[in-house]
Write a protein that holds these residues in place. Structure first.
Motif, PDB file in Angstrom:
ATOM      1  N   UNK A 283       8.327   2.788  -4.365  1.00 33.02           N
ATOM      2  CA  UNK A 283       8.730   4.083  -5.253  1.00 33.02           C
ATOM      3  C   UNK A 283       8.354   5.239  -4.041  1.00 33.02           C
ATOM      4  N   UNK A 284       9.344   6.269  -4.220  1.00 30.77           N
ATOM      5  CA  UNK A 284       9.849   7.454  -2.400  1.00 30.77           C
ATOM      6  C   UNK A 284       8.488   9.189  -3.205  1.00 30.77           C
TER       7      UNK A 284
ATOM      8  N   UNK B 170      -4.216  -5.990  -2.250  1.00 30.19           N
ATOM      9  CA  UNK B 170      -4.188  -7.926  -1.016  1.00 30.19           C
ATOM     10  C   UNK B 170      -3.172  -8.179  -1.682  1.00 30.19           C
ATOM     11  N   UNK B 171      -2.074  -8.788  -0.838  1.00 27.80           N
ATOM     12  CA  UNK B 171      -0.818  -9.958  -1.496  1.00 27.80           C
ATOM     13  C   UNK B 171      -1.346 -10.846  -1.620  1.00 27.80           C
ATOM     14  N   UNK B 172      -0.653 -11.360  -3.140  1.00 29.09           N
ATOM     15  CA  UNK B 172      -1.834 -13.246  -3.482  1.00 29.09           C
ATOM     16  C   UNK B 172      -0.444 -14.255  -2.836  1.00 29.09           C
TER      17      UNK B 172
ATOM     18  N   UNK C  96       0.754  -1.438  -0.038  1.00 22.40           N
ATOM     19  CA  UNK C  96       0.157   0.311  -0.079  1.00 22.40           C
ATOM     20  C   UNK C  96       0.600   1.632  -0.133  1.00 22.40           C
ATOM     21  N   UNK C  97       0.329   2.513   0.249  1.00 21.60           N
ATOM     22  CA  UNK C  97       0.853   3.683   0.146  1.00 21.60           C
ATOM     23  C   UNK C  97       0.640   4.016   1.785  1.00 21.60           C
TER      24      UNK C  97
ATOM     25  N   UNK D  54       6.730  12.974   2.288  1.00 17.64           N
ATOM     26  CA  UNK D  54       7.376  11.722   2.377  1.00 17.64           C
ATOM     27  C   UNK D  54       6.538  10.410   2.486  1.00 17.64           C
ATOM     28  N   UNK D  55       6.264   9.727   0.917  1.00 12.41           N
ATOM     29  CA  UNK D  55       5.022   8.545   0.992  1.00 12.41           C
ATOM     30  C   UNK D  55       6.308   7.329   0.455  1.00 12.41           C
ATOM     31  N   UNK D  56       5.967   6.788   1.009  1.00  6.30           N
ATOM     32  CA  UNK D  56       6.259   5.280   0.034  1.00  6.30           C
ATOM     33  C   UNK D  56       5.183   4.802  -0.202  1.00  6.30           C
ATOM     34  N   UNK D  57       5.532   3.462  -1.729  1.00 11.41           N
ATOM     35  CA  UNK D  57       4.505   3.173  -2.281  1.00 11.41           C
ATOM     36  C   UNK D  57       5.239   1.668  -2.172  1.00 11.41           C
ATOM     37  N   UNK D  58       4.799   0.603  -1.533  1.00 12.66           N
ATOM     38  CA  UNK D  58       4.916  -0.326  -1.584  1.00 12.66           C
ATOM     39  C   UNK D  58       3.536  -1.762  -2.649  1.00 12.66           C
TER      40      UNK D  58
END
Length: 830
Positions: free
Chosen positions: A123-124, A245-247, A89-90, A105-109
């Motif tokens: 991504x940052x 949602x991860x597999x 998620x972000x 500052x946001x991290x995007x997983x």
């Protein structure tokens, strides 16, 4: 530069001194600084000296606020709080509690689905003021490379504007914001955020915690509640960005590692490099403990050698100004292979020089002045130089630059546009010669809206005529009664004014058959005579006698307006310079109209006709005099007014219609009594100019001839009411008495009633019977009732006695006989 100072004024001068003007003399004193207090930084980093003023006289110490994220799920907050968290998620890493500098500052997983792709870059997103910087990776031909976007435009470091500065090796990107002394480092396995406490102390929140040298409040949720770090971290997701949602289950979402099933403790030897002599120069600057724990956790739980913790710690060291060449100490386990045209350097230049001298002068001087001017990466080998930051090519000499930005070696030739170019060996510059083109005659572009345009085709210039609507004449403005007709030409449109088939008067258009208002009077289009309506009479109204002066009304007649006896052409008012269209395509002629304008006379009905004036091209207005009808019905009088053409019928008498449809008219203030009802009187009154019929009715008292003394009947002067002297009438009479029966009597008086009065009688001769007919009426009871009374006898006994009471009396026809028979009375003793 000399300046005048006021007495008592103080100002700062060089060498940390303060000058004061006292009675015309300047005295200097050393600047007094407050006592400096040293702090203990909970994150183990060294104190930072921060000067209070630009003259760098006084200073204070602050702790560095550095947040680390590595291996995508290891977190180390500003105040050295360590935890693990992994969700796709972000999330907000850093967010201001009270907005002062607009920094986020946001991290995007991203979701890593092994079935589709294993390339899942973290991504940052850094937002500051009006700038949004995205630090991420792109995969090209199976190779991942770092990329930077500034406001959605890709830039190639080094890059600098008035607010941002971005430098990069092919392994690490460094973003600096000098205004707020902020630095962000990004690589495929680590993120480092360095904020100054002087700007952000106690005013940050998010997954990196609060920058205030207090680890107890770093794991705070958005609602202010302090929780476990793994629980609070998941609550900092960015609104409006859906989570995936991860597999497969995430690695872990708890701050404590899962229990190990290995009987003996897991201590990978590669993790010991972090505390060995290799990293000794950095261990005193940055505590390696969290990175040692994450290194062992990653390897022990996956049984795969993972170098991300070592990379993250080495990057942190380099950012702190301590470069460590550590990869050779891992026995090849963490070896990094560069592309074939480059070599690996653990401490390479932060800004690699290129063939662009202006680029080198702009960025290299700043990078050398930086506290950490080296960074790990792949660089051009000795004897070569990086051509530029866009084309990642190492060249032996800079030579020339082709039109595509690619390097050209001395002696190379190429075609660029319509030129043949060569990289000159002697001058090391590009020399081009244009191709020769044939000569052609220019076309004639004399039509309206045409212009001569040069076009380049196959490296040669040709001329052609093209349309430019800006060169076309503007459209005409048509006068009233005309509309613009547009026709297309070669480039421009032609215009002409055509009639609308209307009449024009007083700057207004009228369609055929429409009425034209005259200037002196506004008359209705229907017949002008105004005939008043007869007012409705109330139900039961009686008639009044006819009055003098009444007239009878006849049928109203008027000539039809469709037969106009006068024809007057309407001339439209033309504005100065107005034009009229002439026959022919696109041609127009201008000139004033000389025909007289239409001026209708008073008391005329004017209409727009169907015929057109050949000169003005407008329809002709026709008029005829108004014919007034002077006939008025009875009770009305015809009257004229100065401001109207025709008069009106004004009511002068009262009009009354009976239910039998008989009409009577009588004058104002006159009265009328109908012959069949002497008790009603009607009076005509004028109330505020309105004629009103007032009805007066006399109410007579009740009269019955049978109640009169014969010969006493009289009638009033109007002949309306009859009265008489009343005679005694049969009625109930009462008296008080003591009832006595035999030797018994009532102890008190009782009310006894009886009938008394006169009733009518007659003797009338009957011709049919040839005798006298006698009628006799007696006054006798009509209704009776019984009552009971107690009688007291002489011997003392008491009896109940019932007697008859007369309730009502009436005159009844009956034979008169002598004597009456009474009902036998009953008595009982007791």
């Amino acid at each position: 530069m000399n300046s005048t100072r006021k007495d008592g004024e103080s100002w700062k001068v060089s060498n940390c001194t303060t000058a004061t003007c006292t009675k015309g003399k300047i005295t200097t004193t050393p600047t007094v600084c407050p006592d400096v207090q040293e702090l203990i930084c909970v994150n183990g980093r060294k104190l930072v000296k921060v000067y209070d003023d630009d003259d760098e006289c006084c200073f204070h110490y602050e702790c560095e606020c550095v947040c680390n994220v590595w291996s995508e799920y290891h977190y180390l907050t500003f105040d050295a709080k360590s935890y693990k968290f992994k969700e796709n998620c972000s999330y907000y890493l850093v967010k201001e509690i009270i907005t002062k500098y607009n920094l986020t500052i946001i991290v995007n997983n991203h979701d890593c689905d092994a079935s589709n792709s294993t390339f899942c870059p973290q991504a940052l997103i850094v937002t500051y003021g009006s700038y949004t910087v995205v630090l991420t990776q792109l995969e090209t031909s199976g190779t991942a490379s770092n990329v930077v976007y500034v406001n959605q435009k890709r830039i190639y470091p080094a890059y600098q504007n008035s607010v941002l500065r971005v430098t990069s090796t092919d392994m690490v990107i460094t973003l600096e914001i000098p205004e707020i002394n902020t630095k962000v480092l990004y690589r495929d396995s680590a993120i480092i955020i360095d904020l100054p406490m002087s700007f952000f102390g106690g005013n940050t929140e998010g997954q990196c915690g609060t920058c205030d040298n207090n680890p107890d409040n770093d794991c705070r949720s958005p609602n202010g509640q302090v929780e476990s770090c793994s629980d609070s971290a998941g609550q900092w997701n960015v609104p409006g960005r859906p989570c995936v949602t991860p597999t497969t289950p995430s690695a872990t979402t708890t701050s404590n590692p899962p229990p190990s099933t290995t009987p003996s403790p897991c201590k990978p030897a590669i993790c010991d490099v972090l505390t060995s002599s290799v990293f000794a120069p950095c261990n005193g600057v940055i505590h390696p403990g969290p990175f040692v724990v994450s290194c062992r956790d990653d390897i022990c739980n996956s049984n795969v050698i993972d170098c991300t913790s070592l990379q993250a710690y080495a990057t942190q060291c380099s950012e702190a100004g301590v470069c460590i060449d550590w990869r050779n100490a891992t026995n090849g386990q963490c070896e990094f292979k560069c592309p074939s045209n480059k070599v690996y350097m653990a401490c390479g230049a932060l800004v690699e020089p290129t063939c662009n001298d202006r680029y080198n002068q702009k960025f290299q001087a700043d990078s050398q002045a930086s506290s950490n001017n080296t960074m790990e990466g792949c660089f051009c080998p000795n004897g070569t130089i990086l051509f530029n930051t866009v084309h990642d090519t190492c060249v032996p000499s800079c030579g020339c630059v082709g039109p595509d930005g690619e390097p050209k070696q001395p002696g190379d030739t190429w075609t660029s546009g319509c030129n043949t170019c060569v990289c000159d060996i002697d001058s090391m510059s590009i020399q081009c010669e244009p191709d020769q083109c044939p000569t052609k005659q220019s076309p004639n572009c004399s039509k309206p809206g045409q212009q001569l345009v040069n076009k380049t085709d196959d490296c040669c210039t040709t001329q052609s005529c093209e349309c430019n609507v800006n060169l076309c004449p503007p459209p005409h403005t048509c006068p009233l009664g005309f509309q613009l007709n547009v026709m297309n030409g070669t480039c421009c449109q032609y215009y002409e004014c055509v009639p609308k088939v209307v009449c024009v008067y007083n700057m207004t258009e009228y369609k055929p058959g429409s009425k034209i208002p005259t200037p002196t009077t506004q008359t209705p289009s229907e017949p002008p005579t105004e005939v008043p309506a007869i007012p409705e009479q109330p139900s039961g109204a009686t008639t009044a006698a006819s009055g003098a002066g009444g007239t009878t009304s006849g049928p109203l007649t008027e000539e039809s307006p469709s037969e106009p006896p006068i024809e007057v052409p309407a001339i439209p008012e033309q504005p100065s310079g107005a034009t009229t269209a002439a026959s022919g395509a696109g041609g127009t002629t201008s000139g004033p109209l000389t025909e007289e304008s239409f001026n209708p006379k008073a008391c005329q009905n004017c209409y727009c006709g169907s015929q057109m004036n050949p000169t003005t091209k407008l329809n002709i207005i026709t008029c005829k005099p108004i014919v007034c009808n002077t006939d008025c019905p009875k009770g009305y009088e015809y009257q004229t007014t100065a401001d109207k053409c025709c008069g009106t019928c004004v009511q002068k008498s009262c009009i009354f219609t009976t239910p039998e449809n008989t009409t009577y008219i009588f004058e104002v203030n006159n009265t009328f009594v109908p012959p069949n009802d002497k008790c009603v009187q009607y009076e005509c009154e004028n109330i505020n100019g309105q004629l009103i019929i007032k009805k007066t009715k006399t109410i007579c008292p009740h009269f019955n001839p049978l109640d009169c003394e014969p010969g006493t009947e009289t009638t009033d002067a109007k002949g309306c009411c009859t009265t008489c002297s009343p005679q005694n009438i049969c009625e109930v009479q009462s008296k008080q008495t003591v009832i006595e029966v035999n030797d018994c009597k009532s102890t008190q008086q009782v009310t006894m009633t009886s009938c008394a009065g006169h009733c009518g009688s007659s003797s009338i001769y009957s011709a049919a019977a040839n005798t006298m007919m006698h009628q006799c009426e007696c006054c006798q009871e009509a209704t009776i009732s019984s009552k009971q009374v107690e009688l007291t006898c002489a011997n003392g006994s008491k009896v109940q006695h019932i007697y008859t009471v007369v309730e009502t009396c009436q005159c009844s026809k009956a034979e008169c006989v002598s004597g009456t028979t009474s009902k036998p009375q009953r008595r009982r003793r007791r």
